[in-house]
Design an enzyme around this catalytic site. Structure first.
Site, mmCIF file in Angstrom:
data_model
loop_
_atom_site.group_PDB
_atom_site.id
_atom_site.type_symbol
_atom_site.label_atom_id
_atom_site.label_comp_id
_atom_site.label_asym_id
_atom_site.label_seq_id
_atom_site.Cartn_x
_atom_site.Cartn_y
_atom_site.Cartn_z
ATOM 1 N N ASP A 262 0.897 -1.150 0.000
ATOM 2 C CA ASP A 262 0.000 0.000 0.000
ATOM 3 C C ASP A 262 0.933 1.196 0.000
ATOM 4 O OD1 ASP A 262 -1.438 2.284 0.840
ATOM 5 O OD2 ASP A 262 -3.023 0.978 1.592
ATOM 6 N N HIS A 263 0.994 1.886 -1.133
ATOM 7 C CA HIS A 263 2.068 2.879 -1.264
ATOM 8 C C HIS A 263 1.940 4.028 -0.265
ATOM 9 C CE1 HIS A 263 -0.747 5.289 -3.672
ATOM 10 N NE2 HIS A 263 0.054 6.294 -3.427
ATOM 11 N N HIS B 12 -5.795 2.875 1.490
ATOM 12 C CA HIS B 12 -5.066 4.061 1.960
ATOM 13 C C HIS B 12 -5.712 4.724 3.182
ATOM 14 C CE1 HIS B 12 -3.113 3.328 -1.735
ATOM 15 N NE2 HIS B 12 -3.837 4.098 -2.505
HETATM 16 C C1 BG6 Z 1 -3.874 5.380 -5.860
HETATM 17 C C2 BG6 Z 1 -5.268 5.602 -6.389
HETATM 18 O O1 BG6 Z 1 -3.775 4.143 -5.217
HETATM 19 O O2 BG6 Z 1 -3.551 6.407 -4.949
HETATM 20 C C3 BG6 Z 1 -5.380 6.975 -7.039
HETATM 21 O O3 BG6 Z 1 -5.576 4.594 -7.321
HETATM 22 C C4 BG6 Z 1 -4.978 8.036 -6.060
HETATM 23 O O4 BG6 Z 1 -6.697 7.201 -7.500
HETATM 24 C C5 BG6 Z 1 -3.601 7.712 -5.504
HETATM 25 O O5 BG6 Z 1 -4.962 9.288 -6.702
HETATM 26 C C6 BG6 Z 1 -3.220 8.677 -4.414
HETATM 27 O O6 BG6 Z 1 -1.889 8.478 -4.110
HETATM 28 P P1 BG6 Z 1 -0.919 9.707 -3.952
HETATM 29 O O7 BG6 Z 1 0.368 9.101 -3.539
HETATM 30 O O8 BG6 Z 1 -0.870 10.391 -5.278
HETATM 31 O O9 BG6 Z 1 -1.565 10.535 -2.930
#
Ligand code: BG6
Length: 518
Positions: A191-192, A254
């Protein structure tokens, strides 16, 4: 402030990183720039190689050239030839169809050759940066080719990207399928959000400081509000988004990560399972309402045309690959309750959406008001409550709002913000957010990755909402203008409880120091 680290002790062990989906977006935007940054920090071993696997026909040279060009666009800083050459020498490419067993036989040969030549000791990390429909079958084929078998002296790990399933049932099935081939400790579900410095800092902030934990509970906290707002629309991802929508895309993963880190009990150690046990307990304690009640606690919306930064933005329904009558939500707001001693009766309000007024991810902790006795002459609504905001992005930092006497002969209380800005203290550290995750996986540290039970518990939280929506008539979309904070109902969700969304995204940029009566 200076910190010193001896990177030598942090260099990851020899290994080959195999990226499935190597011709795709994630590889060029995040993974390769992150590997570059890791090399620059001297965190990769000399005995290291990367094999990209994808369907596009290319040879090693073309693959290297293509990624080098992409680096001009996606590297987090100017590319240094020496660092890039180090990476390029270790880059290899294999083309093939993920459905074809032959691809895996070829991969096995390629791995044996590269392993021999690069002295990577049989350690392989397979990164599945593919469309989700390939997750189970790639793992199964890796297993059938004998590539997932670990030995006394070598390890095999598999990183699986999001989305991990599309509901509880599919996530359970995917877990079952991959567990037929892999042991749980070989699986790194990514989960990034957990790669973000400020997200990791939530634990340090809470458990590395003595002063916050005693007030981090229902006795002092009125509510928690978590916002993850995007200014952009769905861009070129209409096809994916039509299947996902804001709820699936952001909430079980997230947003619930942010909830668990904010709400968890102190772990007994920072070992992977100790931290993940506490996160899982929070997920299990989230109240599971009936679908009807879940529906009452959830608002969905879809953006219409509007203005963002002075430019007109089209409605969701006219984005590429989106149905002209789509009823997919691009915004969701929800209230969740955590049934445990620490959080009982403290609502957690979450909201996320596309084409909102600002790009802003933050956690706002609103404390209960001070009693009013001392300030009988001050109108009640001029006493603001204390508020702590953890700014996750884009302006990383932490701010604390408290009341201060406004100068002058008449007693007036103004709200002021005490502000910590990451960049002021630590400078601008270029990062894609994937460095730590890739490095941890190669080091065998799964703390920032999801266990099977966590992923399933996340889906269980949204299951009643999915059920309610599946049975409800199509919503009346579009329901908010691009460039706003979502549909009005999202404000009403809090107004029903006598609360309002904290509008904090711009305090750090533009608000004057004393925001009297805010
Ligand atoms: C992704 C979603 O996992 O996370 C996107 O699929 C979203 O829709 C994104 O915009 C948000 O990540 P970050 O790192 O750009 O805030």
């Amino acid at each position: 402030m200076a910190t010193e680290t001896n990177n030598k002790s942090h260099i990851s062990p020899p290994c080959i990183l195999v990226i499935f989906g190597a011709a795709g977006d994630l590889t060029k935007r995040k993974l390769v720039p992150a590997l570059y940054n890791l090399r620059k920090e001297n965190l990769l071993p000399e005995s290291f190689a990367i094999i990209g696997v994808a369907r596009a026909e290319m040879n090693d040279e073309e693959f290297r050239r293509r990624l080098r060009d992409d680096m001009n666009e996606f590297a987090t800083e100017k590319v240094e030839a020496e660092v890039w050459d180090w990476i390029a020498q270790r880059l290899f490419y294999l083309w093939g169809d993920f459905n074809d067993e032959q691809t895996f036989a070829n991969l096995k040969d390629a791995l044996e050759k590269v392993d021999r030549e690069s002295d990577t000791r049989g350690n392989y990390c397979f990164y599945l940066a593919t469309a989700p429909q390939y997750f189970a079958s790639v793992v199964q084929k890796l297993g059938a080719a004998g590539l997932t078998k670990e030995g006394k002296d070598h390890w095999r790990r598999v990183v699986i990207e999001k989305p991990f399933g599309s509901d509880l049932k599919s996530a359970q099935k995917l877990n079952r399928d991959i567990r037929r081939v892999l042991k749980e400790d070989q699986i790194y579900r990514i989960d990034h959000y957990l790669g973000k410095e400020t997200v990791q800092n939530i634990l340090i902030f809470r458990f590395g400081n003595g002063i916050f934990e005693p007030i981090w509970n229902r006795s002092y906290i009125d509510c928690v509000q978590i916002t993850a707002a995007d200014k952009v629309g769905v861009e070129q991802r209409g096809g994916y988004y039509e299947q996902a929508g804001a709820l699936r895309d952001m909430v079980p993963n997230h947003l619930l990560q942010l909830v668990t880190l904010t709400a968890m009990e102190p772990p007994v150690s920072f070992k992977a399972n100790a931290v993940r046990d506490e996160q899982a307990k929070v997920l299990h304690a989230i109240q599971c309402p009936s679908p009807e009640e879940a529906d009452r606690r959830t608002i969905r919306g879809q953006y219409d045309a509007g203005m963002i930064d002075g430019e007109s933005a089209p409605p969701y329904r006219s984005e590429p690959n989106v149905a002209p009558d789509s009823s997919v939500e691009t915004f969701v707001a929800l209230k969740i309750l955590i049934d445990n001693w620490r959080w009982s009766d403290v609502p957690f309000y979450l909201r996320t959406g596309k084409r909102l007024a600002a790009r802003d991810t933050e956690i706002a902790i609103k404390f209960k008001r001070a009693p009013f006795m001392l300030f009988r002459d001050s109108p009640v609504d001029r006493l603001s409550s204390n508020r702590l905001v953890l700014h996750i992005q884009p302006d990383e930092g932490i701010s604390l709002r408290f009341g201060a006497k406004e100068p002058g002969p008449i007693l007036k209380i103004g709200a002021v913000d005490m502000d910590f800005d990451y960049e002021d203290y630590f400078g601008d550290v270029p990062s894609t957010g994937y460095e730590r995750l890739l490095h941890d996986c190669m080091m065998g540290d799964a703390t920032l990755f999801q266990r099977a039970d966590q992923v399933e518990a996340g889906w269980a939280v949204v299951a009643p909402i999915q059920e309610a929506w599946a049975n409800a008539p199509p919503p009346n979309f579009p329901s908010y203008k691009a460039g706003t904070w979502g549909p009005q109902e999202a404000d009403e969700l809090l107004a029903k409880d006598g609360r309002a969304w904290e509008q904090t995204h711009d305090i750090r940029k533009s608000e004057p120091h004393a925001a009297a009566g805010a």
